[in-house]
Write a protein that holds these residues in place. Structure first.
Motif, PDB file in Angstrom:
ATOM      1  N   GLN A  69      20.410 -17.160  -4.615  1.00 46.85           N
ATOM      2  CA  GLN A  69      19.908 -16.171  -3.412  1.00 46.85           C
ATOM      3  C   GLN A  69      18.943 -15.334  -4.019  1.00 46.85           C
ATOM      4  OE1 GLN A  69      20.378 -16.210  -0.211  1.00 46.85           O
ATOM      5  NE2 GLN A  69      19.153 -14.462   0.133  1.00 46.85           N
ATOM      6  N   LEU A  70      19.018 -14.376  -4.948  1.00 43.12           N
ATOM      7  CA  LEU A  70      18.068 -13.653  -5.506  1.00 43.12           C
ATOM      8  C   LEU A  70      16.622 -14.386  -5.778  1.00 43.12           C
ATOM      9  CD1 LEU A  70      20.088 -10.933  -7.411  1.00 43.12           C
ATOM     10  CD2 LEU A  70      19.123 -10.626  -5.135  1.00 43.12           C
ATOM     11  N   GLU A  71      16.971 -15.651  -6.425  1.00 41.84           N
ATOM     12  CA  GLU A  71      15.608 -16.249  -6.580  1.00 41.84           C
ATOM     13  C   GLU A  71      14.977 -16.726  -5.311  1.00 41.84           C
ATOM     14  OE1 GLU A  71      14.181 -17.697  -9.820  1.00 41.84           O
ATOM     15  OE2 GLU A  71      15.250 -15.814 -10.138  1.00 41.84           O
ATOM     16  N   ARG A  72      15.328 -16.967  -4.244  1.00 39.33           N
ATOM     17  CA  ARG A  72      14.950 -16.980  -2.917  1.00 39.33           C
ATOM     18  C   ARG A  72      14.020 -15.679  -2.558  1.00 39.33           C
ATOM     19  NH1 ARG A  72      19.131 -20.520  -2.364  1.00 39.33           N
ATOM     20  NH2 ARG A  72      20.558 -19.009  -1.674  1.00 39.33           N
ATOM     21  N   GLU A  73      14.714 -14.645  -2.963  1.00 44.35           N
ATOM     22  CA  GLU A  73      14.221 -13.282  -2.396  1.00 44.35           C
ATOM     23  C   GLU A  73      13.132 -12.648  -3.310  1.00 44.35           C
ATOM     24  OE1 GLU A  73      17.325 -10.464  -1.545  1.00 44.35           O
ATOM     25  OE2 GLU A  73      18.447 -11.723  -0.642  1.00 44.35           O
ATOM     26  N   ARG A  74      13.421 -12.925  -4.918  1.00 47.18           N
ATOM     27  CA  ARG A  74      12.448 -12.591  -5.531  1.00 47.18           C
ATOM     28  C   ARG A  74      11.992 -13.674  -6.609  1.00 47.18           C
ATOM     29  NH1 ARG A  74      13.623  -6.454  -6.519  1.00 47.18           N
ATOM     30  NH2 ARG A  74      15.309  -6.056  -4.615  1.00 47.18           N
ATOM     31  N   PRO A  75      11.035 -14.619  -6.274  1.00 50.08           N
ATOM     32  CA  PRO A  75      10.941 -15.674  -7.137  1.00 50.08           C
ATOM     33  C   PRO A  75      10.231 -15.432  -8.457  1.00 50.08           C
ATOM     34  CG  PRO A  75       9.473 -15.436  -5.186  1.00 50.08           C
ATOM     35  CD  PRO A  75      10.499 -14.458  -5.049  1.00 50.08           C
ATOM     36  N   GLU A  76       9.615 -14.335  -8.641  1.00 50.98           N
ATOM     37  CA  GLU A  76       8.856 -14.149  -9.831  1.00 50.98           C
ATOM     38  C   GLU A  76       9.597 -12.900 -10.714  1.00 50.98           C
ATOM     39  OE1 GLU A  76       6.566 -15.953 -10.876  1.00 50.98           O
ATOM     40  OE2 GLU A  76       6.613 -17.018  -9.213  1.00 50.98           O
ATOM     41  N   PRO A  77       9.976 -13.010 -11.916  1.00 53.92           N
ATOM     42  CA  PRO A  77       9.411 -14.442 -12.712  1.00 53.92           C
ATOM     43  C   PRO A  77      10.469 -15.380 -12.413  1.00 53.92           C
ATOM     44  CG  PRO A  77      10.412 -12.648 -14.172  1.00 53.92           C
ATOM     45  CD  PRO A  77      10.119 -12.089 -12.836  1.00 53.92           C
ATOM     46  N   ALA A  78      10.325 -16.817 -12.415  1.00 55.96           N
ATOM     47  CA  ALA A  78      11.285 -17.656 -12.076  1.00 55.96           C
ATOM     48  C   ALA A  78      12.175 -18.088 -13.237  1.00 55.96           C
ATOM     49  CB  ALA A  78      10.520 -19.046 -11.286  1.00 55.96           C
ATOM     50  N   ILE A  79      13.422 -18.408 -12.854  1.00 58.26           N
ATOM     51  CA  ILE A  79      14.270 -18.852 -13.949  1.00 58.26           C
ATOM     52  C   ILE A  79      14.670 -20.405 -13.524  1.00 58.26           C
ATOM     53  CG2 ILE A  79      15.199 -16.521 -14.271  1.00 58.26           C
ATOM     54  CD1 ILE A  79      18.016 -17.570 -12.520  1.00 58.26           C
ATOM     55  N   LEU A  80      14.106 -21.057 -12.577  1.00 58.18           N
ATOM     56  CA  LEU A  80      14.382 -22.333 -12.132  1.00 58.18           C
ATOM     57  C   LEU A  80      13.135 -23.119 -12.468  1.00 58.18           C
ATOM     58  CD1 LEU A  80      16.047 -21.825  -8.620  1.00 58.18           C
ATOM     59  CD2 LEU A  80      17.100 -22.608 -10.794  1.00 58.18           C
ATOM     60  N   PRO A  81      13.227 -23.875 -13.650  1.00 56.72           N
ATOM     61  CA  PRO A  81      11.858 -24.489 -13.981  1.00 56.72           C
ATOM     62  C   PRO A  81      11.440 -25.843 -12.867  1.00 56.72           C
ATOM     63  CG  PRO A  81      13.829 -24.752 -15.738  1.00 56.72           C
ATOM     64  CD  PRO A  81      14.492 -24.235 -14.311  1.00 56.72           C
ATOM     65  N   GLY A  82      10.072 -25.649 -12.963  1.00 54.96           N
ATOM     66  CA  GLY A  82       9.379 -26.491 -11.942  1.00 54.96           C
ATOM     67  C   GLY A  82       9.685 -28.109 -12.121  1.00 54.96           C
ATOM     68  N   ASP A  83       9.676 -28.509 -13.305  1.00 49.18           N
ATOM     69  CA  ASP A  83       9.865 -29.808 -13.616  1.00 49.18           C
ATOM     70  C   ASP A  83      11.406 -30.315 -13.155  1.00 49.18           C
ATOM     71  OD1 ASP A  83      11.262 -31.946 -15.797  1.00 49.18           O
ATOM     72  OD2 ASP A  83       9.024 -32.229 -15.660  1.00 49.18           O
ATOM     73  N   GLN A  84      11.270 -31.346 -12.488  1.00 45.76           N
ATOM     74  CA  GLN A  84      12.934 -31.771 -11.893  1.00 45.76           C
ATOM     75  C   GLN A  84      13.780 -32.085 -13.191  1.00 45.76           C
ATOM     76  OE1 GLN A  84      12.517 -34.554  -9.070  1.00 45.76           O
ATOM     77  NE2 GLN A  84      11.297 -33.324  -7.568  1.00 45.76           N
ATOM     78  N   VAL A  85      13.372 -32.581 -14.051  1.00 51.16           N
ATOM     79  CA  VAL A  85      14.489 -33.121 -15.045  1.00 51.16           C
ATOM     80  C   VAL A  85      14.804 -31.755 -16.038  1.00 51.16           C
ATOM     81  CG1 VAL A  85      14.705 -34.346 -17.167  1.00 51.16           C
ATOM     82  CG2 VAL A  85      13.261 -35.317 -15.395  1.00 51.16           C
ATOM     83  N   VAL A  86      13.720 -30.908 -16.136  1.00 50.19           N
ATOM     84  CA  VAL A  86      14.183 -29.731 -16.927  1.00 50.19           C
ATOM     85  C   VAL A  86      15.145 -28.812 -16.024  1.00 50.19           C
ATOM     86  CG1 VAL A  86      13.363 -27.326 -18.318  1.00 50.19           C
ATOM     87  CG2 VAL A  86      12.103 -29.847 -18.279  1.00 50.19           C
ATOM     88  N   GLY A  87      14.715 -28.848 -14.551  1.00 43.67           N
ATOM     89  CA  GLY A  87      15.723 -27.999 -13.828  1.00 43.67           C
ATOM     90  C   GLY A  87      16.994 -28.499 -13.676  1.00 43.67           C
ATOM     91  N   PHE A  88      17.129 -29.796 -13.563  1.00 39.97           N
ATOM     92  CA  PHE A  88      18.541 -30.444 -13.748  1.00 39.97           C
ATOM     93  C   PHE A  88      19.282 -30.066 -15.195  1.00 39.97           C
ATOM     94  CE2 PHE A  88      21.418 -33.526 -15.332  1.00 39.97           C
ATOM     95  CZ  PHE A  88      22.344 -33.672 -14.280  1.00 39.97           C
ATOM     96  N   MET A  89      18.836 -29.911 -16.114  1.00 39.23           N
ATOM     97  CA  MET A  89      19.162 -29.582 -17.422  1.00 39.23           C
ATOM     98  C   MET A  89      19.783 -28.079 -17.386  1.00 39.23           C
ATOM     99  SD  MET A  89      19.459 -32.097 -18.978  1.00 39.23           S
ATOM    100  CE  MET A  89      20.114 -31.469 -20.489  1.00 39.23           C
ATOM    101  N   ALA A  90      18.826 -27.183 -16.743  1.00 39.31           N
ATOM    102  CA  ALA A  90      19.092 -25.790 -16.577  1.00 39.31           C
ATOM    103  C   ALA A  90      20.431 -25.503 -15.748  1.00 39.31           C
ATOM    104  CB  ALA A  90      17.801 -25.285 -15.719  1.00 39.31           C
ATOM    105  N   ARG A  91      20.509 -26.477 -14.754  1.00 37.14           N
ATOM    106  CA  ARG A  91      21.626 -25.990 -13.898  1.00 37.14           C
ATOM    107  C   ARG A  91      22.904 -26.741 -14.649  1.00 37.14           C
ATOM    108  NH1 ARG A  91      17.385 -26.771 -10.603  1.00 37.14           N
ATOM    109  NH2 ARG A  91      17.302 -25.688  -8.545  1.00 37.14           N
ATOM    110  N   LEU A  92      22.540 -27.897 -15.402  1.00 32.36           N
ATOM    111  CA  LEU A  92      23.860 -28.379 -15.971  1.00 32.36           C
ATOM    112  C   LEU A  92      24.106 -27.353 -16.947  1.00 32.36           C
ATOM    113  CD1 LEU A  92      25.582 -31.017 -16.283  1.00 32.36           C
ATOM    114  CD2 LEU A  92      23.899 -31.740 -18.190  1.00 32.36           C
ATOM    115  N   ILE A  93      23.391 -27.023 -17.887  1.00 36.70           N
ATOM    116  CA  ILE A  93      23.822 -25.858 -18.989  1.00 36.70           C
ATOM    117  C   ILE A  93      24.507 -24.783 -18.308  1.00 36.70           C
ATOM    118  CG2 ILE A  93      23.292 -24.594 -20.803  1.00 36.70           C
ATOM    119  CD1 ILE A  93      20.732 -26.576 -21.449  1.00 36.70           C
ATOM    120  N   GLU A  94      23.971 -23.969 -17.162  1.00 34.03           N
ATOM    121  CA  GLU A  94      24.543 -23.136 -16.554  1.00 34.03           C
ATOM    122  C   GLU A  94      25.912 -23.196 -16.192  1.00 34.03           C
ATOM    123  OE1 GLU A  94      25.264 -20.399 -12.808  1.00 34.03           O
ATOM    124  OE2 GLU A  94      25.085 -22.554 -13.083  1.00 34.03           O
ATOM    125  N   ASP A  95      26.148 -24.578 -15.402  1.00 33.25           N
ATOM    126  CA  ASP A  95      27.449 -24.841 -15.120  1.00 33.25           C
ATOM    127  C   ASP A  95      28.385 -24.911 -16.432  1.00 33.25           C
ATOM    128  OD1 ASP A  95      29.249 -25.435 -12.801  1.00 33.25           O
ATOM    129  OD2 ASP A  95      29.557 -27.350 -13.966  1.00 33.25           O
TER     130      ASP A  95
END
Length: 224
Positions: A69-95
């Protein structure tokens, strides 16, 4: 100034605090008011750590949806990678950090006498104020409750302990490999993956005596 109700030794409070600091969001750290559990249930539906009271009167709980939610409100500096594959890995590791390292984190904290003594003393000061029992009794009650609910009832026993220990060691080895040639898990800046691993590493394995010694010796890059 936001209010973060949690604990300075709490898994998920540590994850959230690291994120708020990175984003530059000022907050006040407060112990979870267990004596006001009815109010907390009314505000967020459950008594858990952490709970956030925002300066605009809104309340939030559960660190993953809070961060998103805070990423939507305050997108900079972003913690969600722009690359879809790297973004998926970020979510997987977080989980993985959120759900799968919880068991070894609680095992190391409450199965070992010195770790148990240290953390139960801290929790007595933070959340034991509403009880009139003697300090030694409150400490023993906390240690017994935590060991029973989050070690024994979570399936850690003589038959599974080797596997639970190995889960921690595997995480250290995997993170060490990822950090060998970059400052953060997935690149040159923190991502959702790093904040997901802050819960177990920063607030459990890093400060608790038994796993901290293992980390310093086996995975100095992770400790750093």
């Amino acid at each position: 100034m936001w209010k973060v109700y949690g604990s300075r030794v709490s898994y998920y409070t540590g994850k959230l605090e690291a994120y708020l600091r990175y984003k530059g969001i000022p907050y006040q750290s407060l112990p979870t008011p267990y004596g006001e559990s009815r109010m907390l249930v009314e505000k967020v539906g459950a008594v858990q750590m952490p709970i956030v009271e925002r300066d605009d009167g809104r309340w939030m709980s559960d660190t993953t949806p809070i961060l998103l939610q805070l990423e939507r409100e305050r997108p900079e500096p972003a913690i969600l990678p722009g690359d879809q594959v790297v973004g998926f890995m970020a979510r997987l590791i977080e989980d993985y950090g959120d759900e799968w390292l919880w068991r070894p984190a609680m095992h190391y904290r409450w199965s070992y006498a010195y770790d148990r003594l240290l953390i139960s003393n801290i929790l007595v000061d933070e959340v034991g104020g509403f009880s009139k029992a003697p300090r030694w009794l409150k400490r023993r009650r906390i240690a017994h409750r935590q060991f029973t609910n989050f070690v024994m009832k979570d399936g850690v026993n003589d038959a599974t302990r080797v596997h639970v220990d190995a889960t921690y060691l595997a995480a250290l080895d995997a993170m060490s490999a990822m950090l060998a040639n970059r400052p953060f898990l997935l690149g040159d800046a923190p991502s959702l993956a790093d904040f997901g691993m802050m819960g177990p590493m920063f607030r459990h394995f890093g400060p608790d005596p038994t796993p901290a010694e293992i980390m310093r010796n086996r995975a100095p890059l992770v400790f750093e």
